[in-house]
Design an enzyme around this catalytic site. Structure first.
Site, PDB file in Angstrom:
ATOM      1  N   LEU A  47     -21.564 -20.358  -4.798  1.00  0.00           N
ATOM      2  CA  LEU A  47     -21.220 -20.386  -3.377  1.00  0.00           C
ATOM      3  C   LEU A  47     -20.775 -21.794  -3.018  1.00  0.00           C
ATOM      4  O   LEU A  47     -21.386 -22.776  -3.454  1.00  0.00           O
ATOM      5  CB  LEU A  47     -22.427 -20.011  -2.516  1.00  0.00           C
ATOM      6  N   ASP A  48     -19.720 -21.913  -2.214  1.00  0.00           N
ATOM      7  CA  ASP A  48     -19.281 -23.223  -1.742  1.00  0.00           C
ATOM      8  C   ASP A  48     -20.386 -23.882  -0.924  1.00  0.00           C
ATOM      9  O   ASP A  48     -21.227 -23.197  -0.333  1.00  0.00           O
ATOM     10  CB  ASP A  48     -18.039 -23.085  -0.870  1.00  0.00           C
TER      11      ASP A  48
END
EC number: 5.4.99.25
Length: 301
Positions: A47-48
């Site tokens: 996930l960013d």
């Protein structure tokens, strides 16, 4: 779902973390290594930093099944701003252009969303982790180099407009997306804005599901630090993710030693377990025999 108490000597399993914003997935892994007291730990699907939500962590032997999770479907809740483009296709990038979205009608947005639903070809985000000549695309992009990535087939099973808010020359829309592995929600925001001729970027992203694991099973890092616990044991995770095949004692021994069995007639991967519900291996039928995908309990254990 109730969580399994964990501590020194706890068994292998899955922890579903509700990742906070402003942390990388690697940061979450590092924190979990300290919480659970083991370095044998990994995650399924990056996930960013700006994104929040479901990050599936595998502990000890559960790391063996993480690769199977990465290839599964996922769900997201996101906010897209129409009328502005940025260098990273999200709110963390530098503004590149602004085009008034005041004239864009809800019907036009709905039609553009429909065109981006189903089987589509998507050009990944230029700031993705995809490797180009041995280097990550985002590294090249940050150095100012032009990154050209080939379009890839992805599937958008659901792309639904949940809310719409008009601002000064921009429109913020809340959407929910169910999609295949490899889909970039930032790229969806980019392509939606391009289809409407006003540009667009992602302003928030929350992952709500990875395969069978969702926010109802997730715990925050603070909760885990206070009470380390597995969301599911390795056996529970395998039986949740895959169909079950019950083995005899002799079959359990054969599978534990890596020997094939007669096929079960089950499509795809399935969990082969003994009479006590302990998963011996994840198998797949191949012709007249089975093939071991992951041996969970080798005979040497």
């Amino acid at each position: 779902m109730s969580r399994q108490n964990a501590g020194p000597g706890f068994g292998p399993g899955i922890v579903v973390v509700d990742k906070p914003g402003a942390m990388t997935s690697h940061d979450v892994v590092g924190r979990c290594r300290r919480i659970f007291g083991t370095r044998r730990l990994g995650h399924a699907g990056t996930l960013d930093p700006m994104a929040t939500g479901v990050l599936v962590i595998g502990i000890e032997r559960a790391t063996k099944i993480l690769g199977l999770l990465i290839a599964t479907s996922k769900s997201y809740a996101a906010t897209i701003r129409l009328g502005q483009t940025t260098s990273t296709e999200d709110a963390e990038g530098e503004p590149l252009a602004s085009v008034s979205a005041e004239h864009v009608a809800p019907e036009a947005i709905a039609a553009a969303i429909l065109d981006l639903t189903g089987d589509i070809r998507q050009v990944p985000s230029a700031v993705s982790a995809i490797k180009v000549d041995g280097r990550r695309a985002y590294q090249l992009a940050r150095e100012g180099q032009t990154v050209e990535l080939a379009a890839r087939p992805v599937r958008i099973d659901r792309f639904e407009l949940m809310d719409l808010r008009r601002g000064a020359d921009v429109i913020d829309i809340d959407v929910e997306v169910d999609c295949s592995s490899g889909t970039y929600i930032r790229a969806l925001a980019r392509d939606l804005g391009a289809a409407l001729d006003v540009g667009g970027h992602l302003t928030s992203l929350r992952r709500t599901r990875v395969s069978h694991f969702d926010l109802s099973q997730a715990a925050s890092l603070d909760e885990l630090a206070e009470r380390p616990a597995l969301s599911l044991t390795l056996d529970q995770a395998c039986l949740l993710m895959f169909p079950r095949r019950d083995l005899t004692v002799d079959e359990s021994q054969s599978v534990g030693n890596g020997r094939p069995l007669e096929p079960a007639g089950i499509d795809g991967i399935y969990a082969a377990s003994d009479a006590d519900g302990r998963v011996i291996a994840l198998l797949r039928d191949e012709g007249r025999r089975t093939k071991s995908v992951v041996v969970i309990r080798p005979a040497t254990m």
